[in-house]
Design an enzyme around this catalytic site. Structure first.
Site, PDB file in Angstrom:
ATOM      1  N   GLU A 223      -3.636  -9.428   3.812  1.00 43.36           N
ATOM      2  CA  GLU A 223      -4.301  -9.135   5.084  1.00 43.36           C
ATOM      3  C   GLU A 223      -5.405 -10.134   5.433  1.00 43.36           C
ATOM      4  OE1 GLU A 223      -2.593  -5.023   4.141  1.00 43.36           O
ATOM      5  OE2 GLU A 223      -3.233  -6.812   3.058  1.00 43.36           O
TER       6      GLU A 223
ATOM      7  N   GLU B  44       0.826  -1.206   0.000  1.00 46.59           N
ATOM      8  CA  GLU B  44       0.000   0.000   0.000  1.00 46.59           C
ATOM      9  C   GLU B  44       0.862   1.257   0.000  1.00 46.59           C
ATOM     10  OE1 GLU B  44      -4.052  -1.357   2.198  1.00 46.59           O
ATOM     11  OE2 GLU B  44      -2.211  -1.664   3.331  1.00 46.59           O
TER      12      GLU B  44
END
Length: 252
Positions: free
Chosen positions: A127, A107
């Site tokens: 995640e 990210e």
């Protein structure tokens, strides 16, 4: 030892996440250090481009889960995870990715304007494998940068992909065999050789125009680009071309 190191190199600010023993996982100190570096990048007129990289052969393994379990959040108010994913700098920012860019690390990478990766680099937003969600921009930015169905697959499976695959689907600009910083510096110096006002507003229009309607886009672009077209740098660029010399930019 400082968790974030900075080095100015001929108009380029190199920002290094310096926690190699933790695979450069982001804790609060990293977030604060990166936030300060991004502020310096935008505030210092001598700096034209930023590069963010990791120490020790890995870019960033994401959020420091050990710190997370103690209640420490790796973010800065108003700036988000890693000190900038919710508020990127106005000047161009390049990710130089070696090793792994995973979870929050990916990210961080896709928040940057450009991305250079070593051929052995790996990317992923795993995640969901930990019962978490890629809430630092992965679920929103990735579908804007690659085909949405591929972004959906990466988010739901948590699978890793190679630098070459990242290049093929469009979120990696360049794949290099050398350390990624070499390719990132080459790209940064090409950018820093150009007019700083023109570079800044070009980034601004590309970023902000995503939300413009067809009816308003030309007027909004003119508001941003108009002052550049009548700037001293615009005249200098034309004069330098006519005189067959390198331009002397002043940023005015």
């Amino acid at each position: 030892m400082s968790e974030v190191l900075t080095l100015a190199d001929d108009g380029v600010l190199i920002i290094t996440i310096n926690r190699p023993e933790a695979k450069n996982a982001v804790n609060r100190a990293v977030a604060e250090g990166v936030a300060a570096a991004m502020e310096e990048l935008d505030a210092n007129d001598a700096l034209r481009v930023g590069i963010i990289k990791g120490a020790g052969g890995t870019f960033c393994s994401g959020m420091d889960l050990k710190a997370f379990l103690t209640g420490e959040l790796p973010m800065v108010k108003g700036k988000g995870f890693a000190g900038f994913v919710e508020s990127p700098p106005k000047k161009p920012l390049i990710a130089a990715v070696d090793g792994y860019a995973l979870a929050g690390g990916m990210e961080v990478a896709i928040t940057c304007d450009l991305l250079v990766a070593n051929s052995k680099a790996q990317f992923g937003i795993p995640e969901t494998k930990r019962g978490l969600a890629a809430a630092a921009g992965g679920l929103m930015r990735l579908p804007r940068q690659i085909p949405p169905r591929i972004a959906m697959e990466l988010a739901l499976t948590g699978d890793f992909i190679s630098a070459q695959r990242g290049y093929e689907i469009g979120f990696v600009n360049r794949v290099v065999e050398t350390p990624a910083i070499d390719g990132a510096l080459e790209l940064a110096h090409k950018i820093s050789a150009n007019g700083p006002l023109a570079v800044r507003v070009s980034k601004q229009v590309i970023v902000e125009s995503r939300g413009w309607s067809d009816a308003e886009m030309w007027a909004k672009q003119q508001e941003i680009v108009g002052p550049v077209m009548t700037s001293q740098d615009a005249r200098e660029g034309a004069a330098a071309f006519a005189q067959k010399r390198a331009p002397n930019w002043t940023g005015k």
